[in-house]
Design an enzyme around this catalytic site. Structure first.
Site, PDB file in Angstrom:
ATOM      1  N   SER A  96       0.880  -1.173   0.000  1.00 37.07           N
ATOM      2  CA  SER A  96       0.000   0.000   0.000  1.00 37.07           C
ATOM      3  C   SER A  96       0.913   1.218   0.000  1.00 37.07           C
ATOM      4  O   SER A  96       1.382   1.637   1.058  1.00 37.07           O
ATOM      5  CB  SER A  96      -0.874   0.018   1.252  1.00 37.07           C
ATOM      6  OG  SER A  96      -1.551  -1.197   1.409  1.00 37.07           O
ATOM      7  N   LYS A 171      -6.895   1.838  -2.700  1.00 33.93           N
ATOM      8  CA  LYS A 171      -6.509   1.259  -1.405  1.00 33.93           C
ATOM      9  C   LYS A 171      -6.503   2.331  -0.304  1.00 33.93           C
ATOM     10  O   LYS A 171      -7.029   2.114   0.792  1.00 33.93           O
ATOM     11  CB  LYS A 171      -5.134   0.592  -1.531  1.00 33.93           C
ATOM     12  CG  LYS A 171      -4.506   0.167  -0.224  1.00 33.93           C
ATOM     13  CD  LYS A 171      -5.263  -0.940   0.469  1.00 33.93           C
ATOM     14  CE  LYS A 171      -4.747  -1.152   1.887  1.00 33.93           C
ATOM     15  NZ  LYS A 171      -5.488  -2.150   2.625  1.00 33.93           N
ATOM     16  N   LYS A 242       0.740   5.419   8.192  1.00 33.09           N
ATOM     17  CA  LYS A 242       1.174   5.638   6.798  1.00 33.09           C
ATOM     18  C   LYS A 242      -0.040   5.743   5.876  1.00 33.09           C
ATOM     19  O   LYS A 242      -0.119   6.630   5.020  1.00 33.09           O
ATOM     20  CB  LYS A 242       2.078   4.470   6.373  1.00 33.09           C
ATOM     21  CG  LYS A 242       2.207   4.276   4.875  1.00 33.09           C
ATOM     22  CD  LYS A 242       2.934   2.973   4.538  1.00 33.09           C
ATOM     23  CE  LYS A 242       2.181   1.716   4.839  1.00 33.09           C
ATOM     24  NZ  LYS A 242       1.304   1.171   3.835  1.00 33.09           N
TER      25      LYS A 242
END
Ligand SMILES: NC(=O)c1ccc[n+]([C@@H]2O[C@H](COP(=O)([O-])OP(=O)(O)OC[C@H]3O[C@@H](n4cnc5c(N)ncnc54)[C@H](OP(=O)(O)O)[C@@H]3O)[C@@H](O)[C@H]2O)c1
Length: 303
Positions: A96, A171, A242
């Site tokens: 990702s 995502k 993140k």
């Protein structure tokens, strides 16, 4: 069957690689920390001395590492996948990562004659072991079609969503829901404890399928929060931070306000600043407990 190179054998990569081996694909594997490759080597995978060597020995390379910097290192570095590129090699990056970085890596791959898909996944290690991941795929459509049978070994929903960088964009947007939902689950458990309600009652009542408050965040993270069971992580605080940071950068780019995602990211930052980035992101509950001067569950403090 295509020869697969698998790079990155962490929480997710380990299980995904095992699944491909079980399906009969010949595997070459590489991980920065070699120990993690041992179970796969025992099961018949070949150890590659580098990502470059794994690419050299494969038709398709899958990379599953932490973030943009890690993907760039294992793909574009001097010992990376592209250094071992050969005609016909296909690259699938399942990390990702930032959409801009994914697009940039795809351009560098194209310059070497390597077609790349960004194919990040939804679902944790248990879902991966059962081949039920959600996989959102960006890249050339013909490359997607060629790789679809392989991806279907890993996921029960494999969606083509557009050109390079679109899989990672989807995502970030989808995972924003999980980041916020974990925070909401933690808040409800802490409020319950403060209100004299057993937080387990909240877990139970929100588990009824089809009801509004039911969420995978509570089902998978609620029990962890109750037990303060944060290690090994299901999905680390660093990784969730993140992903929410990536979603917020995307929002900045498109001028969209994301107030709850911003708040959820700040709570993750608090866990990180306590030195706990590597534990499960459900540890946001500990910050809320401190704020409310309470504890939930039976083992407070046993991080
Ligand atoms: N865990 C989940 O539930 C989940 C679900 C969906 C998506 N994801 C995403 O999948 C990706 C992997 O997650 P994970 O949970 O498997 O993470 P993880 O357990 O932390 O594993 C990270 C992997 O990346 C490698 N790595 C990190 N930096 C590197 C570098 N600079 N060079 C080479 N290798 C490097 C690590 O190698 P070492 O072993 O040497 O440290 C390890 O193999 C992330 O992008 C994450 O957001 C995770």
């Amino acid at each position: 069957m295509e020869r697969i190179g698998f790079i990155g054998l962490g929480t997710m990569g380990q299980v995904m690689a095992q699944r491909l081996m079980a399906a009969g694909y010949p595997l070459s594997v590489w991980n920065r920390t070699r120990d993690k490759a041992e179970p796969l080597i025992q099961a018949g995978a070949k150890w590659a001395a580098s990502a470059r060597e794994a690419a050299n020995a494969s038709d398709i390379v899958i990379t599953m590492v932490t973030d943009s910097a890690a993907s760039e290192a294992v793909i574009c570095g001097p010992d990376g996948v592209l250094a071992g590129a050969h005609p016909g090699l296909t690259l699938i990056d399942s990390g990702s990562i930032e959409p801009e970085m994914s697009y940039s890596i795809a351009e560098r791959a194209k310059a070497k004659g390597v077609a790349m898909l960004d194919a990040p996944v939804s679902g944790g290690p248990k879902v991966a072991a059962e081949g039920r991941l959600g996989i959102m795929v960006g890249g050339p459509q013909e490359t997607f079609q060629a790789c679809e049978p392989l991806l279907k070994q890993l996921g029960s929903m494999v969606l083509y969503v557009g050109g390079n960088g679109k899989g990672t964009t989807v995502k970030l947007i989808a995972n924003l829901i999980m980041g916020v939902a974990i925070q909401a689950a933690a808040e409800s458990l802490v409020l319950a404890a403060k209100a004299g309600i057993d937080p387990q009652v909240i877990i139970d009542i929100t588990s009824l399928p089809g009801t509004g408050p039911q969420t995978g965040a509570m089902a998978t993270r609620g029990p962890r929060m109750m037990q303060h069971n944060f290690y090994p992580p299901h999905f680390s605080t660093d990784n969730m931070h993140k992903d929410l940071s990536g979603a917020l950068r995307l929002a900045e780019k498109f001028g969209v306000s994301l107030p709850t995602a911003s708040a959820a990211r700040e709570m993750l930052r608090a866990v990180k600043s306590q030195g706990n980035g590597r534990i499960d992101s459900s540890a946001v509950v500990t910050v809320l407990e401190a704020m409310a001067n309470t504890t939930i569950g039976s083992q407070p403090g046993s991080v």
